[in-house]
Design a protein around this motif. Structure first.
Motif, PDB file in Angstrom:
ATOM      1  N   ILE A 160     -71.123 -58.880  63.213  1.00 58.75           N
ATOM      2  CA  ILE A 160     -70.584 -60.106  62.607  1.00 58.75           C
ATOM      3  C   ILE A 160     -70.859 -61.307  63.506  1.00 58.75           C
ATOM      4  CG2 ILE A 160     -68.462 -61.279  61.910  1.00 58.75           C
ATOM      5  CD1 ILE A 160     -67.360 -58.560  61.076  1.00 58.75           C
ATOM      6  N   VAL A 161     -70.647 -61.134  64.817  1.00 57.11           N
ATOM      7  CA  VAL A 161     -70.889 -62.235  65.751  1.00 57.11           C
ATOM      8  C   VAL A 161     -72.372 -62.614  65.750  1.00 57.11           C
ATOM      9  CG1 VAL A 161     -70.860 -62.913  68.175  1.00 57.11           C
ATOM     10  CG2 VAL A 161     -68.899 -61.711  67.193  1.00 57.11           C
ATOM     11  N   LYS A 162     -73.252 -61.634  65.721  1.00 56.82           N
ATOM     12  CA  LYS A 162     -74.692 -61.924  65.687  1.00 56.82           C
ATOM     13  C   LYS A 162     -75.067 -62.689  64.428  1.00 56.82           C
ATOM     14  CE  LYS A 162     -76.452 -58.136  68.553  1.00 56.82           C
ATOM     15  NZ  LYS A 162     -77.321 -56.935  68.587  1.00 56.82           N
ATOM     16  N   ASN A 163     -74.466 -62.295  63.319  1.00 59.21           N
ATOM     17  CA  ASN A 163     -74.754 -62.985  62.065  1.00 59.21           C
ATOM     18  C   ASN A 163     -74.255 -64.420  62.107  1.00 59.21           C
ATOM     19  OD1 ASN A 163     -74.166 -63.959  59.273  1.00 59.21           O
ATOM     20  ND2 ASN A 163     -75.057 -61.992  58.699  1.00 59.21           N
ATOM     21  N   LYS A 183     -78.124 -70.044  74.615  1.00 59.03           N
ATOM     22  CA  LYS A 183     -77.197 -70.548  75.631  1.00 59.03           C
ATOM     23  C   LYS A 183     -76.168 -71.523  75.061  1.00 59.03           C
ATOM     24  CE  LYS A 183     -79.301 -68.250  78.831  1.00 59.03           C
ATOM     25  NZ  LYS A 183     -78.633 -67.069  79.460  1.00 59.03           N
ATOM     26  N   ASP A 184     -76.014 -71.537  73.766  1.00 58.29           N
ATOM     27  CA  ASP A 184     -75.034 -72.426  73.161  1.00 58.29           C
ATOM     28  C   ASP A 184     -73.624 -72.015  73.606  1.00 58.29           C
ATOM     29  OD1 ASP A 184     -73.127 -73.513  71.107  1.00 58.29           O
ATOM     30  OD2 ASP A 184     -74.977 -74.304  70.248  1.00 58.29           O
ATOM     31  N   PRO A 185     -72.808 -72.951  74.106  1.00 55.81           N
ATOM     32  CA  PRO A 185     -71.455 -72.599  74.575  1.00 55.81           C
ATOM     33  C   PRO A 185     -70.596 -71.954  73.497  1.00 55.81           C
ATOM     34  CG  PRO A 185     -72.068 -74.810  75.307  1.00 55.81           C
ATOM     35  CD  PRO A 185     -73.127 -74.375  74.345  1.00 55.81           C
ATOM     36  N   ILE A 186     -70.753 -72.369  72.263  1.00 58.25           N
ATOM     37  CA  ILE A 186     -69.946 -71.785  71.181  1.00 58.25           C
ATOM     38  C   ILE A 186     -70.306 -70.320  70.984  1.00 58.25           C
ATOM     39  CG2 ILE A 186     -69.437 -71.919  68.711  1.00 58.25           C
ATOM     40  CD1 ILE A 186     -69.913 -74.897  68.841  1.00 58.25           C
ATOM     41  N   LYS A 187     -71.604 -70.029  71.039  1.00 61.41           N
ATOM     42  CA  LYS A 187     -72.050 -68.644  70.894  1.00 61.41           C
ATOM     43  C   LYS A 187     -71.578 -67.804  72.072  1.00 61.41           C
ATOM     44  CE  LYS A 187     -76.194 -65.825  70.296  1.00 61.41           C
ATOM     45  NZ  LYS A 187     -77.660 -65.817  70.100  1.00 61.41           N
ATOM     46  N   LEU A 188     -71.697 -68.318  73.272  1.00 59.62           N
ATOM     47  CA  LEU A 188     -71.265 -67.582  74.460  1.00 59.62           C
ATOM     48  C   LEU A 188     -69.760 -67.326  74.439  1.00 59.62           C
ATOM     49  CD1 LEU A 188     -73.382 -69.414  77.193  1.00 59.62           C
ATOM     50  CD2 LEU A 188     -73.860 -67.224  76.076  1.00 59.62           C
ATOM     51  N   GLN A 240     -61.438 -66.743  65.272  1.00 57.66           N
ATOM     52  CA  GLN A 240     -61.625 -68.179  65.483  1.00 57.66           C
ATOM     53  C   GLN A 240     -62.994 -68.475  66.113  1.00 57.66           C
ATOM     54  OE1 GLN A 240     -59.566 -70.704  64.433  1.00 57.66           O
ATOM     55  NE2 GLN A 240     -61.407 -71.873  64.997  1.00 57.66           N
ATOM     56  N   GLY A 241     -63.419 -67.589  67.005  1.00 60.38           N
ATOM     57  CA  GLY A 241     -64.741 -67.770  67.602  1.00 60.38           C
ATOM     58  C   GLY A 241     -65.853 -67.671  66.569  1.00 60.38           C
ATOM     59  N   ILE A 242     -65.702 -66.777  65.605  1.00 58.20           N
ATOM     60  CA  ILE A 242     -66.697 -66.652  64.522  1.00 58.20           C
ATOM     61  C   ILE A 242     -66.696 -67.917  63.652  1.00 58.20           C
ATOM     62  CG2 ILE A 242     -67.287 -65.347  62.448  1.00 58.20           C
ATOM     63  CD1 ILE A 242     -66.132 -62.866  63.883  1.00 58.20           C
ATOM     64  N   LYS A 243     -65.505 -68.411  63.357  1.00 55.44           N
ATOM     65  CA  LYS A 243     -65.412 -69.638  62.565  1.00 55.44           C
ATOM     66  C   LYS A 243     -66.037 -70.823  63.308  1.00 55.44           C
ATOM     67  CE  LYS A 243     -61.286 -68.458  59.862  1.00 55.44           C
ATOM     68  NZ  LYS A 243     -59.885 -68.843  59.541  1.00 55.44           N
TER      69      LYS A 243
END
Length: 239
Positions: free
Chosen positions: A165-168, A176-181, A231-234
């Motif tokens: 789900i996180v990868k999607n 290196k995007d902070p939101i992705k990290l 929340q991180g996924i959102k």
């Protein structure tokens, strides 16, 4: 003149002032072209004309059939990345459905742990809690995987539902995007919480009947980690 002499003289019609030249005769070239005899037009056959036209048009076909990419943006058409981003936003509820499902399963496990007294809580209740926790972890805890899922994992297939789900959700973000990290860090924290909770239940076994509060606390921590991951996924989806 006698009639006899007149009959012997042939009569010819008077020449016409607008006499037409023979049809098969060629009109002489104008006098101002002194060497007109050397200017002759060679007719081009249909095949030669087709070859000539093809040699001119064929190199131009790619540019004729495919407009420049810049023109698409100049008239306000969004690119594929923006379109995919909007599609992800529209379907985010389906993407987060496993997260919501795991939260409901954890809440059910909490009710099983709390609804009975220590004297009433038995092995059947313990088995139910264990099954609920394994289901909620969604193959993200290696020790809880069945043989088939474990075999898939050893072949390189990603089996952890939360990681998928996180990868999607973060697929359109830079590495290196902070939101992705941040989302990946929350995922790791959730997996640690599940590993600790499930390991506690698996190892203690029947001792859980007299030490349920520690399990309840670990379960609440896992629910909190799950909420953080959601929340991180959102955030990755910009919702």
């Amino acid at each position: 003149m006698s009639k006899l002499v007149a009959s012997l003289i042939p009569t010819t019609p008077a020449p016409s002032s607008a006499a037409q030249p023979p049809l098969n005769s060629r009109s002489s070239p104008p006098s101002h072209y002194p060497h007109s005899s050397s200017y002759e037009i060679n007719p081009i056959s249909r095949r030669n004309a087709a070859v000539l036209l093809s040699s001119i048009i064929t190199p131009l076909l790619p540019s004729l059939l495919q407009p420049p990419l810049a023109s698409a943006f100049s008239i306000g058409i969004s690119g594929p990345k923006e379109w995919l981003k909007e599609q992800k936003k529209k379907t985010y509820k389906f993407l987060l459905a496993p997260v919501d499902g795991s939260r409901n399963i954890l809440q059910s496990a909490y009710l099983v742990l709390m609804k009975k007294s220590e004297a009433e809580f038995g092995e059947d209740d313990l088995d139910e809690v264990q099954k609920l926790l394994v289901s909620a972890a969604r193959d993200c805890v290696p020790l809880d995987r069945n043989s088939f899922v474990d075999f898939q994992a050893t072949t390189g297939v990603e089996v952890c539902t939360f990681r998928l789900i996180v990868k999607n959700a973060s697929s359109l973000l830079d590495e290196k995007d902070p939101i992705k990290l941040e989302a990946e860090a929350k995922l790791d924290d959730l997996i640690r919480s599940f590993s600790s909770l499930n390991g506690m239940v698996r190892e203690r076994g029947i001792e859980l009947t007299s030490n349920r509060q520690r399990v309840v606390d670990a379960l609440n921590d896992t629910i909190s980690s799950l909420n953080n991951l959601e929340q991180g996924i959102k955030d990755c989806l910009q919702i």
